[in-house]
Design a protein around this motif. Structure first.
Motif, mmCIF file in Angstrom:
data_model
loop_
_atom_site.group_PDB
_atom_site.id
_atom_site.type_symbol
_atom_site.label_atom_id
_atom_site.label_comp_id
_atom_site.label_asym_id
_atom_site.label_seq_id
_atom_site.Cartn_x
_atom_site.Cartn_y
_atom_site.Cartn_z
ATOM 1 N N ALA A 171 9.794 19.964 8.631
ATOM 2 C CA ALA A 171 8.982 21.102 8.188
ATOM 3 C C ALA A 171 9.296 22.344 8.999
ATOM 4 O O ALA A 171 9.275 23.469 8.474
ATOM 5 C CB ALA A 171 7.498 20.751 8.309
ATOM 6 N N ARG B 62 4.505 31.424 8.407
ATOM 7 C CA ARG B 62 4.351 29.984 8.210
ATOM 8 C C ARG B 62 5.164 29.199 9.233
ATOM 9 O O ARG B 62 4.712 28.148 9.712
ATOM 10 C CB ARG B 62 4.777 29.606 6.797
ATOM 11 C CG ARG B 62 3.830 30.107 5.712
ATOM 12 C CD ARG B 62 4.194 29.565 4.356
ATOM 13 N NE ARG B 62 3.234 29.985 3.338
ATOM 14 C CZ ARG B 62 3.295 29.624 2.059
ATOM 15 N NH1 ARG B 62 4.281 28.827 1.651
ATOM 16 N NH2 ARG B 62 2.393 30.049 1.195
ATOM 17 N N ARG B 63 6.349 29.714 9.579
ATOM 18 C CA ARG B 63 7.156 28.993 10.564
ATOM 19 C C ARG B 63 6.479 28.995 11.932
ATOM 20 O O ARG B 63 6.534 28.006 12.669
ATOM 21 C CB ARG B 63 8.561 29.599 10.670
ATOM 22 C CG ARG B 63 9.546 28.654 11.364
ATOM 23 C CD ARG B 63 10.959 29.222 11.383
ATOM 24 N NE ARG B 63 11.512 29.441 10.081
ATOM 25 C CZ ARG B 63 12.085 28.518 9.325
ATOM 26 N NH1 ARG B 63 12.148 27.270 9.751
ATOM 27 N NH2 ARG B 63 12.593 28.822 8.135
ATOM 28 N N VAL C 108 3.797 26.342 11.753
ATOM 29 C CA VAL C 108 4.384 25.009 11.851
ATOM 30 C C VAL C 108 4.860 24.756 13.283
ATOM 31 O O VAL C 108 4.706 23.652 13.816
ATOM 32 C CB VAL C 108 5.543 24.842 10.853
ATOM 33 C CG1 VAL C 108 6.222 23.485 11.040
ATOM 34 C CG2 VAL C 108 5.035 24.977 9.423
ATOM 35 N N GLN D 238 13.187 23.652 8.118
ATOM 36 C CA GLN D 238 13.569 23.872 6.720
ATOM 37 C C GLN D 238 13.899 25.344 6.490
ATOM 38 O O GLN D 238 13.218 26.240 6.996
ATOM 39 C CB GLN D 238 12.454 23.418 5.785
ATOM 40 C CG GLN D 238 11.142 24.167 5.956
ATOM 41 C CD GLN D 238 10.070 23.699 4.998
ATOM 42 O OE1 GLN D 238 10.322 23.561 3.803
ATOM 43 N NE2 GLN D 238 8.874 23.439 5.513
ATOM 44 N N LEU E 224 11.626 29.382 5.047
ATOM 45 C CA LEU E 224 10.211 29.456 5.413
ATOM 46 C C LEU E 224 9.901 30.843 5.957
ATOM 47 O O LEU E 224 10.630 31.377 6.801
ATOM 48 C CB LEU E 224 9.891 28.396 6.470
ATOM 49 C CG LEU E 224 8.446 27.925 6.589
ATOM 50 C CD1 LEU E 224 7.979 27.282 5.301
ATOM 51 C CD2 LEU E 224 8.314 26.928 7.742
ATOM 52 N N LYS E 225 8.814 31.455 5.474
ATOM 53 C CA LYS E 225 8.427 32.775 5.957
ATOM 54 C C LYS E 225 8.032 32.717 7.424
ATOM 55 O O LYS E 225 7.587 31.691 7.945
ATOM 56 C CB LYS E 225 7.273 33.323 5.114
ATOM 57 C CG LYS E 225 7.653 33.595 3.665
ATOM 58 C CD LYS E 225 6.477 34.157 2.878
ATOM 59 C CE LYS E 225 6.860 34.434 1.429
ATOM 60 N NZ LYS E 225 5.714 34.957 0.635
#
Length: 437
Positions: free
Chosen positions: A199, A209-210, A213, A202, A205-206
């Motif tokens: 996740a 969001r990264r 995560v 990947q 990913l913006k």
């Protein structure tokens, strides 16, 4: 009040629409929603998750093109199930033998019934992300019990769900979170770690969001380290090259070897003091003493060691090799032969052979190993399929020296992962998107 109700209904409908996205063609739309919510709740409560996953399993078993008994991958499980039932008639453990089948036979069905929800790479990616999201409460409560002194019991639904969060961890000083014991918490976190790593890395990913995560991954790694589980620490290292893939190995493997060299020098017997002392000055004492088992070696009786448990298990297998002694028999027989109590043999193949005989152990273990080999070779793997495969491999390795599957949450997750491997076999190559890092 009516405005609040309207807003709530609108929010619920948007959530339902979002959950409905990506449903595989062979899956029930209602079951698809239930499985996602069930996996989200699974790390926190097997009971709540079961209320969602069981009807999803029923829906996933209806109107299937291939009946259960026609899939060759189910044949070892059919044979194992019949032999398990037959062994109950002459089980040394009595009624425990029949109740112990609940750890196996329902999951033989789940292995087949969950496959429609994992029919393509996108579906498996989504389920992997739900498992990662559901693990956040485990991480938060675990860090809270060690750093903030949180303790249970915490209750919801009038005591239907109770979390016994031990202050300072269980055992003391080791993170256990929502699980009963640190090694079980470590097994869950180790299972989820490859999926969380996928996740994080990947592509596409913006940034916001990264970063989110990344925060989850850092907290998960910290929690896994704080379980003080050697198996968990090994899983942290093992998952990285498997998830990042062969293209990363030319630079990643030498880097990992260089990072692990001081650890190996600090714990391996026979290393000259001239090398071992500097290595131990670099590696935290809590790490090298745990890996070398120097903290507990002088305190343990022989009957409390893995070697003793495996030796007794082999003796029991030789005495009843065909149908075994019945489920939970090891916990009854081991004290009679050693004077020490242990609930299991700390090795899944041995435990299966003791309880149900060598043919059952060969059938179940052989099926899992065959799934790992065939699914890895059948088609090129996407990033999340590599992570999925790595998670199963880690679970297999963990069961070589422990038995975390006795926790129902790990048992459900493990069979879900195996169902995903079966779904991947025979999947058209056009459905696989290869992610190169």
């Amino acid at each position: 009040m009516s405005t609040v109700v309207v807003q709530f209904c609108a929010l619920f409908e948007r959530l339902r629409q979002r959950l409905a996205l990506g449903c595989p063609d062979a899956a029930s739309p209602a079951g698809w929603l239930l499985v996602q919510l069930g996996l989200l709740l699974l790390p926190s409560s097997a009971l709540l998750a079961s209320f969602l996953l069981f009807p999803a399993l029923l829906l996933g078993s209806l109107r299937r093109e291939c009946p259960y008994w026609r899939d060759p991958w189910n044949w070892p499980l059919i044979a194992a199930g019949l032999l398990m039932l037959l062994g109950c008639f002459n089980a040394y453990s009595g009624g425990l033998a029949l109740s112990g089948l609940g750890n196996w036979i329902p999951f033989f069905w789940a292995f087949w019934g969950f496959q429609p929800y994992l029919a393509d790479a996108k579906a498996r990616r989504r389920m992997a992300l739900w498992l990662v999201a559901g693990t956040v409460p485990v991480v938060v409560t675990g860090l809270g019990q060690l750093w903030l002194g949180w303790q249970g019991p915490w209750q919801v639904l009038g005591g239907l769900i109770i979390w016994f969060v031990a202050p300072g961890g269980e055992p003391e000083g080791r993170l256990s979170g929502l699980f009963d014991y640190a090694n079980i918490a470590a097994a869950w976190l180790a299972l989820v770690w490859p999926l969380a790593l996928a996740a994080l890395v990947q592509p596409g990913l913006k940034r916001g969001r990264r970063l989110l995560v990344l925060a989850v991954v850092v907290a998960l790694v910290a929690a896994l380290v704080l379980t003080d589980s050697r198996n968990g620490w090994g899983a942290l290292v093992l998952a990285v090259p498997l998830v990042l893939g062969p293209l990363s190995w030319p630079w990643l493997l030498p880097l990992l070897a260089l990072a692990l060299l001081p650890v190996l020098l600090s714990v391996l017997p026979g290393v000259p003091t001239l090398l071992q002392d500097p290595a131990r000055s670099l590696v935290p004492e809590s790490v090298w003493s745990r890996l070398s088992d120097s903290r507990y070696a002088s305190e343990r009786a022989l009957a409390s060691t893995r070697l003793s448990q495996w030796s007794v298990a082999l003796q029991l297998i030789s005495e009843r090799p065909w149908l075994g002694w019945g489920a939970a028999a090891f916990s009854v027989l081991y004290p009679l032969r050693t004077g020490k109590w242990h609930g299991h043999s700390h090795n899944l193949p041995l435990e299966l052979a003791v309880s149900h005989g060598l043919p059952v152990a060969i059938a179940v273990v052989g099926l899992v190993l065959a799934l790992l080999v065939v699914s890895q070779r059948c088609a090129s793997m996407s990033l999340f399929d590599r992570a999925w495969w790595a998670a199963i491999l880690i679970v297999v390795v963990l069961h070589g020296t422990d038995m975390p599957f006795f926790d129902s949450r790990l048992n459900i997750a493990g069979w879900m992962l195996l169902a995903g491997l079966r779904s991947r076999i025979g999947e058209p190559r056009s459905n696989d998107s290869v992610t190169v890092l």
